[in-house]
Structures are given as C-alpha cells and as structure tokens.
Design a protein around this motif. Structure first.
Motif, PDB file in Angstrom:
ATOM      1  N   LYS A   6       0.826  -1.202   0.000  1.00 13.29           N
ATOM      2  CA  LYS A   6       0.000   0.000   0.000  1.00 13.29           C
ATOM      3  C   LYS A   6       0.864   1.257   0.000  1.00 13.29           C
ATOM      4  O   LYS A   6       1.803   1.383   0.778  1.00 13.29           O
ATOM      5  CB  LYS A   6      -0.929   0.008   1.217  1.00 13.29           C
ATOM      6  N   ILE A   7       0.505   2.175  -0.886  1.00  8.99           N
ATOM      7  CA  ILE A   7       1.171   3.474  -0.965  1.00  8.99           C
ATOM      8  C   ILE A   7       0.340   4.435  -0.123  1.00  8.99           C
ATOM      9  O   ILE A   7      -0.815   4.713  -0.448  1.00  8.99           O
ATOM     10  CB  ILE A   7       1.266   3.966  -2.432  1.00  8.99           C
ATOM     11  N   GLU A   8       0.902   4.910   0.965  1.00  8.86           N
ATOM     12  CA  GLU A   8       0.156   5.757   1.911  1.00  8.86           C
ATOM     13  C   GLU A   8      -0.028   7.185   1.404  1.00  8.86           C
ATOM     14  O   GLU A   8      -1.037   7.819   1.673  1.00  8.86           O
ATOM     15  CB  GLU A   8       0.849   5.777   3.278  1.00  8.86           C
ATOM     16  N   ASN A   9       0.977   7.692   0.682  1.00  8.47           N
ATOM     17  CA  ASN A   9       0.890   9.053   0.149  1.00  8.47           C
ATOM     18  C   ASN A   9       1.914   9.217  -0.969  1.00  8.47           C
ATOM     19  O   ASN A   9       2.744   8.329  -1.203  1.00  8.47           O
ATOM     20  CB  ASN A   9       1.078  10.101   1.258  1.00  8.47           C
ATOM     21  N   SER A  10       1.868  10.350  -1.618  1.00  5.83           N
ATOM     22  CA  SER A  10       2.717  10.567  -2.798  1.00  5.83           C
ATOM     23  C   SER A  10       4.193  10.755  -2.473  1.00  5.83           C
ATOM     24  O   SER A  10       5.014  10.777  -3.384  1.00  5.83           O
ATOM     25  CB  SER A  10       2.201  11.759  -3.602  1.00  5.83           C
ATOM     26  N   SER A  11       4.550  10.836  -1.199  1.00  3.48           N
ATOM     27  CA  SER A  11       5.970  10.934  -0.852  1.00  3.48           C
ATOM     28  C   SER A  11       6.625   9.557  -0.746  1.00  3.48           C
ATOM     29  O   SER A  11       7.842   9.467  -0.601  1.00  3.48           O
ATOM     30  CB  SER A  11       6.160  11.731   0.447  1.00  3.48           C
ATOM     31  N   ASP A  12       5.841   8.495  -0.841  1.00  2.00           N
ATOM     32  CA  ASP A  12       6.386   7.139  -0.842  1.00  2.00           C
ATOM     33  C   ASP A  12       7.362   7.013  -2.011  1.00  2.00           C
ATOM     34  O   ASP A  12       7.074   7.456  -3.120  1.00  2.00           O
ATOM     35  CB  ASP A  12       5.238   6.137  -0.970  1.00  2.00           C
ATOM     36  N   LEU A  13       8.497   6.389  -1.776  1.00  3.08           N
ATOM     37  CA  LEU A  13       9.520   6.264  -2.816  1.00  3.08           C
ATOM     38  C   LEU A  13       9.035   5.493  -4.045  1.00  3.08           C
ATOM     39  O   LEU A  13       9.517   5.721  -5.158  1.00  3.08           O
ATOM     40  CB  LEU A  13      10.775   5.606  -2.241  1.00  3.08           C
ATOM     41  N   LEU A  14       8.073   4.590  -3.870  1.00  9.31           N
ATOM     42  CA  LEU A  14       7.565   3.826  -5.003  1.00  9.31           C
ATOM     43  C   LEU A  14       6.584   4.624  -5.860  1.00  9.31           C
ATOM     44  O   LEU A  14       6.296   4.243  -6.989  1.00  9.31           O
ATOM     45  CB  LEU A  14       6.903   2.533  -4.515  1.00  9.31           C
ATOM     46  N   PHE A  15       6.067   5.738  -5.341  1.00 10.26           N
ATOM     47  CA  PHE A  15       5.092   6.516  -6.097  1.00 10.26           C
ATOM     48  C   PHE A  15       5.677   6.997  -7.425  1.00 10.26           C
ATOM     49  O   PHE A  15       4.988   6.979  -8.451  1.00 10.26           O
ATOM     50  CB  PHE A  15       4.571   7.702  -5.281  1.00 10.26           C
ATOM     51  N   SER A  16       6.914   7.408  -7.456  1.00 14.06           N
ATOM     52  CA  SER A  16       7.498   7.896  -8.714  1.00 14.06           C
ATOM     53  C   SER A  16       7.580   6.771  -9.748  1.00 14.06           C
ATOM     54  O   SER A  16       7.361   7.000 -10.942  1.00 14.06           O
ATOM     55  CB  SER A  16       8.862   8.529  -8.486  1.00 14.06           C
ATOM     56  N   LYS A  17       7.885   5.555  -9.318  1.00 21.29           N
ATOM     57  CA  LYS A  17       7.900   4.423 -10.251  1.00 21.29           C
ATOM     58  C   LYS A  17       6.492   4.142 -10.773  1.00 21.29           C
ATOM     59  O   LYS A  17       6.304   3.847 -11.955  1.00 21.29           O
ATOM     60  CB  LYS A  17       8.455   3.166  -9.570  1.00 21.29           C
ATOM     61  N   ILE A  18       5.514   4.215  -9.877  1.00 18.38           N
ATOM     62  CA  ILE A  18       4.123   4.003 -10.278  1.00 18.38           C
ATOM     63  C   ILE A  18       3.712   5.063 -11.288  1.00 18.38           C
ATOM     64  O   ILE A  18       3.138   4.751 -12.335  1.00 18.38           O
ATOM     65  CB  ILE A  18       3.190   4.026  -9.044  1.00 18.38           C
ATOM     66  N   TYR A  19       4.024   6.327 -11.006  1.00 15.69           N
ATOM     67  CA  TYR A  19       3.596   7.396 -11.900  1.00 15.69           C
ATOM     68  C   TYR A  19       4.268   7.273 -13.272  1.00 15.69           C
ATOM     69  O   TYR A  19       3.638   7.507 -14.306  1.00 15.69           O
ATOM     70  CB  TYR A  19       3.862   8.771 -11.278  1.00 15.69           C
ATOM     71  N   GLU A  20       5.503   6.867 -13.308  1.00 23.02           N
ATOM     72  CA  GLU A  20       6.204   6.666 -14.581  1.00 23.02           C
ATOM     73  C   GLU A  20       5.510   5.574 -15.412  1.00 23.02           C
ATOM     74  O   GLU A  20       5.274   5.737 -16.607  1.00 23.02           O
ATOM     75  CB  GLU A  20       7.655   6.275 -14.298  1.00 23.02           C
ATOM     76  N   LEU A  21       5.148   4.453 -14.772  1.00 26.09           N
ATOM     77  CA  LEU A  21       4.447   3.377 -15.466  1.00 26.09           C
ATOM     78  C   LEU A  21       3.044   3.830 -15.879  1.00 26.09           C
ATOM     79  O   LEU A  21       2.585   3.524 -16.987  1.00 26.09           O
ATOM     80  CB  LEU A  21       4.377   2.129 -14.568  1.00 26.09           C
ATOM     81  N   TYR A  22       2.397   4.563 -15.018  1.00 28.42           N
ATOM     82  CA  TYR A  22       1.058   5.116 -15.278  1.00 28.42           C
ATOM     83  C   TYR A  22       1.077   5.963 -16.556  1.00 28.42           C
ATOM     84  O   TYR A  22       0.235   5.800 -17.437  1.00 28.42           O
ATOM     85  CB  TYR A  22       0.682   5.934 -14.052  1.00 28.42           C
ATOM     86  N   LEU A  23       2.052   6.859 -16.665  1.00 27.90           N
ATOM     87  CA  LEU A  23       2.158   7.735 -17.837  1.00 27.90           C
ATOM     88  C   LEU A  23       2.429   6.946 -19.114  1.00 27.90           C
ATOM     89  O   LEU A  23       1.907   7.284 -20.180  1.00 27.90           O
ATOM     90  CB  LEU A  23       3.264   8.770 -17.639  1.00 27.90           C
ATOM     91  N   SER A  24       3.241   5.910 -19.015  1.00 31.50           N
ATOM     92  CA  SER A  24       3.619   5.155 -20.210  1.00 31.50           C
ATOM     93  C   SER A  24       2.557   4.136 -20.630  1.00 31.50           C
ATOM     94  O   SER A  24       2.585   3.658 -21.760  1.00 31.50           O
ATOM     95  CB  SER A  24       4.955   4.443 -19.994  1.00 31.50           C
TER      96      SER A  24
END
Length: 178
Positions: A6-24
């Motif tokens: 679970k990603i608790e908030n956008s400061s989670d280190l995995l959020f940037s990886k998720i957002y990169e995959l989301y965009l692509s």
C-alpha cells in the motif's frame, strides 16, 4: 508471489515508479495529471494505490476505490518487461480473494487486437461485460466522454444497479456532473 504494498501518500519512494508506469501505459484521456493523482492519494479515504512487488522488485501497480456496495478498479498495470509471466492474472485473483464486494472495472471498446485481448483477459477471470451503454469522462475536466465498457465479476448485481454504479463513478471518481 506478488505482494500488494500500500502506498500511503505521494511521498512514498515507489510513487514515482508508479507514476512513470502510469504515464507510459494509459493515454491522456484515461489518466489524471500528477496534482490530481497526488490529491486523491493523499486525501481520499475511498482510494487505495498499491505497488505490486515480486521478490522485492517493483513489477506494477494497482489502484481501486472502495465504495459501500462495490469496489471499482481504476488502473492496473504490469511493467512492460514483466508482461507475459501471468502476473496480471495472479494480481486480479489475489485482489478478488481479498474483496467481499462486487468488483467493477472499465475496458476500452474492443476495436483492436489489444483491447479485444483485454476483454478476454477479464472474462477468463470471471468478469462479464455489462449490457448498458457507458462512457468514461475525460480526466481533464473538459466534459468529453470516451465510450467504454463496464465489466463486473458479479454480473447480476452490476446489471441491476448500473445506474447507482455509473452515478458513483461519475460523482466520486471523475468529479463529473452530466
């Protein structure tokens, strides 16, 4: 085995990886901008985002909305280098085993090989296409609508309560008023 982290908030280190995959993975009409996604993740108690992990490595993400009468899967993606390894089926089966409510999701109209395969993927996992016409509001607030299909693992419930499902999605997920 896939782990849902679970990603608790956008400061989670995995959020940037998720957002990169989301965009692509998702076209602009089918995704939020960064500010909107961060706002919902950080502030909306009905929304959950999970990083999908295998052996400690990021392999994708899964996000959904938990409502009173059903659960809505908004986005789900597996990293392109990990596709073809049955991760998607494992993720959906694991998710369904954790959820006690009907699950609803959107898929593109089956117009090309990829969208036809996507519908078949969910059908093999027990989902059925609803008979009602449906369109997803664009995330940009333009008021445009994108024809889509709704699918559910509880076809009877979803057919009977289509109006409630659509109204909930429009109001709570898309912040759209027709």
């Amino acid at each position: 085995m896939i782990e849902f982290r679970k990603i608790e908030n956008s400061s989670d280190l995995l959020f940037s990886k998720i957002y990169e995959l989301y965009l692509s993975t998702f076209p602009a009409a089918e995704r939020r901008n960064l500010d909107s996604l961060e706002q919902i993740l950080n502030c909306d108690k009905n929304f959950e985002m999970d990083a999908l992990m295998r052996n400690g490595d990021f392999v994708g993400f899964f996000d959904f909305w938990a409502f009173e009468h059903f659960t809505y899967v908004e986005h789900f993606a597996v990293s392109s280098k990990m596709r073809g390894q049955n991760i998607g089926s494992e993720v959906v089966k694991t998710f369904l085993s954790r959820i006690n409510l009907p699950v609803v999701l959107e898929v593109e109209m089956p117009q090309d090989e990829q969208s036809i395969r996507r519908v078949g993927f969910y059908e093999r996992l027990g989902f059925k296409v609803l008979s009602h016409d449906y369109a997803q509001p664009y995330y940009d607030g333009s008021g445009k609508l994108l024809p889509m299909l709704l699918m559910s693992n509880d076809h009877h419930f979803a057919e009977k309560h289509f109006g409630m499902i659509k109204n909930t999605l429009y109001r709570d997920v898309y912040r759209y008023s027709p």
